[in-house]
Design an enzyme around this catalytic site. Sequence first.
Site, mmCIF file in Angstrom:
data_model
loop_
_atom_site.group_PDB
_atom_site.id
_atom_site.type_symbol
_atom_site.label_atom_id
_atom_site.label_comp_id
_atom_site.label_asym_id
_atom_site.label_seq_id
_atom_site.Cartn_x
_atom_site.Cartn_y
_atom_site.Cartn_z
ATOM 1 N N ALA A 12 34.057 35.490 45.990
ATOM 2 C CA ALA A 12 35.148 34.813 45.277
ATOM 3 C C ALA A 12 34.713 33.415 44.832
ATOM 4 O O ALA A 12 34.128 32.652 45.605
ATOM 5 C CB ALA A 12 36.382 34.715 46.171
ATOM 6 N N GLY A 13 35.014 33.088 43.582
ATOM 7 C CA GLY A 13 34.663 31.771 43.079
ATOM 8 C C GLY A 13 35.449 31.426 41.829
ATOM 9 O O GLY A 13 35.917 32.313 41.109
ATOM 10 N N TYR A 45 31.072 22.731 40.709
ATOM 11 C CA TYR A 45 30.614 24.107 40.898
ATOM 12 C C TYR A 45 29.191 24.137 41.468
ATOM 13 O O TYR A 45 28.902 24.866 42.425
ATOM 14 C CB TYR A 45 30.670 24.844 39.562
ATOM 15 C CG TYR A 45 30.294 26.301 39.630
ATOM 16 C CD1 TYR A 45 31.217 27.257 40.024
ATOM 17 C CD2 TYR A 45 29.014 26.721 39.273
ATOM 18 C CE1 TYR A 45 30.877 28.607 40.070
ATOM 19 C CE2 TYR A 45 28.662 28.063 39.314
ATOM 20 C CZ TYR A 45 29.598 29.001 39.718
ATOM 21 O OH TYR A 45 29.247 30.328 39.762
ATOM 22 N N THR A 86 35.804 28.221 38.518
ATOM 23 C CA THR A 86 35.243 27.054 37.836
ATOM 24 C C THR A 86 36.383 26.166 37.355
ATOM 25 O O THR A 86 37.454 26.659 36.990
ATOM 26 C CB THR A 86 34.383 27.457 36.627
ATOM 27 O OG1 THR A 86 35.175 28.230 35.719
ATOM 28 C CG2 THR A 86 33.165 28.259 37.046
ATOM 29 N N GLY A 126 22.046 34.747 37.428
ATOM 30 C CA GLY A 126 22.053 33.954 36.209
ATOM 31 C C GLY A 126 23.276 34.336 35.399
ATOM 32 O O GLY A 126 24.348 34.607 35.958
ATOM 33 N N TYR A 127 23.124 34.379 34.100
ATOM 34 C CA TYR A 127 24.262 34.712 33.236
ATOM 35 C C TYR A 127 24.421 36.229 33.161
ATOM 36 O O TYR A 127 23.509 36.946 32.738
ATOM 37 C CB TYR A 127 24.080 34.081 31.858
ATOM 38 C CG TYR A 127 24.324 32.595 31.894
ATOM 39 C CD1 TYR A 127 25.610 32.096 31.753
ATOM 40 C CD2 TYR A 127 23.280 31.709 32.128
ATOM 41 C CE1 TYR A 127 25.853 30.729 31.818
ATOM 42 C CE2 TYR A 127 23.513 30.341 32.193
ATOM 43 C CZ TYR A 127 24.798 29.851 32.043
ATOM 44 O OH TYR A 127 25.033 28.501 32.122
ATOM 45 N N GLN A 147 29.365 20.746 35.456
ATOM 46 C CA GLN A 147 29.664 21.565 36.628
ATOM 47 C C GLN A 147 29.207 20.894 37.930
ATOM 48 O O GLN A 147 28.690 21.557 38.830
ATOM 49 C CB GLN A 147 29.018 22.952 36.510
ATOM 50 C CG GLN A 147 29.708 23.863 35.514
ATOM 51 C CD GLN A 147 29.308 25.308 35.692
ATOM 52 O OE1 GLN A 147 28.200 25.632 36.118
ATOM 53 N NE2 GLN A 147 30.215 26.225 35.375
ATOM 54 N N ARG A 189 37.285 42.443 40.362
ATOM 55 C CA ARG A 189 36.967 42.139 38.967
ATOM 56 C C ARG A 189 35.533 41.627 38.867
ATOM 57 O O ARG A 189 34.966 41.124 39.829
ATOM 58 C CB ARG A 189 37.929 41.080 38.408
ATOM 59 C CG ARG A 189 39.384 41.494 38.429
ATOM 60 C CD ARG A 189 40.299 40.382 37.945
ATOM 61 N NE ARG A 189 40.149 40.142 36.515
ATOM 62 C CZ ARG A 189 40.731 39.144 35.864
ATOM 63 N NH1 ARG A 189 41.489 38.270 36.515
ATOM 64 N NH2 ARG A 189 40.566 38.992 34.567
ATOM 65 N N GLY A 190 34.952 41.755 37.685
ATOM 66 C CA GLY A 190 33.653 41.166 37.393
ATOM 67 C C GLY A 190 32.543 41.662 38.305
ATOM 68 O O GLY A 190 32.449 42.852 38.627
#
Length: 240
Positions: A83-84, A147, A86, A178-179, A144, A12-13
């Site tokens: 893998a991560g 994180y 929040t 970044g985003y 965060q 995913r992502g």
Amino acid sequence: MARTALVTGGSRGIGAAISKTLKAEGYTVAATYAGNDEAAAAFTEETGIKTYKWNVGDYEDSKAGIAKVEADLGGIDVVVANAGITRDAPFHKMTPEQWQQVIDTNLTGVFNTVHPIWPGMRERGFGRVIVISSINGQKGQFGQVNYAATKAGDLGIVKSLALEGAAKGITANAICPGYIATEMVMAVPEKVRDMIIGQIPTGRLGEPEEIARCVAFLASDDSAFINGSTISANGAQFVV
């Protein structure tokens, strides 16, 4: 013979984009996931990339999963620790559980992923370790602390592994996105998303494929002299 790549959180992502790009580059790819069986099955059906389910925060689970991948596909030449999770909260409200869950996945999870693969890379005289860190590991972020601490720690892992692996033909590098226009970011309210984009000099979110192309380069023979480095892919939002 095609090299084998393992991408954690690879269905995913950003992880999915990395898995697809590496496959297109000729790698035999295995992608891990933590819990969404339906999404993983759909990903495999769409791409033909095998998916494996395990918890990167658990060493024995990771070791067993990696052994299964190597039994199926052969020794792992490229590992992408992507893998991560929040668990955001202001520090004064952050619980020990929120802290530990993020540490276990984002920091210890990198150790658990790379450690079982490392001896094989040393023995074969080749390896590519690529860790997906974050802009927030470089600059920090409100809410965060957990994180940001893990993503900064990931950079320390990369620098140290580079020193240990260089003589054995292994490189270790990090990418700090970044985003990026993933499902998670696109799900935030439009007003918030516009505020984020307003902080990016490029004037847009990054695309998952842009991060994937960075990974493909670092995995290639062309990057052999790049070791212990960090690629900042953030549209000039934070310049290191």
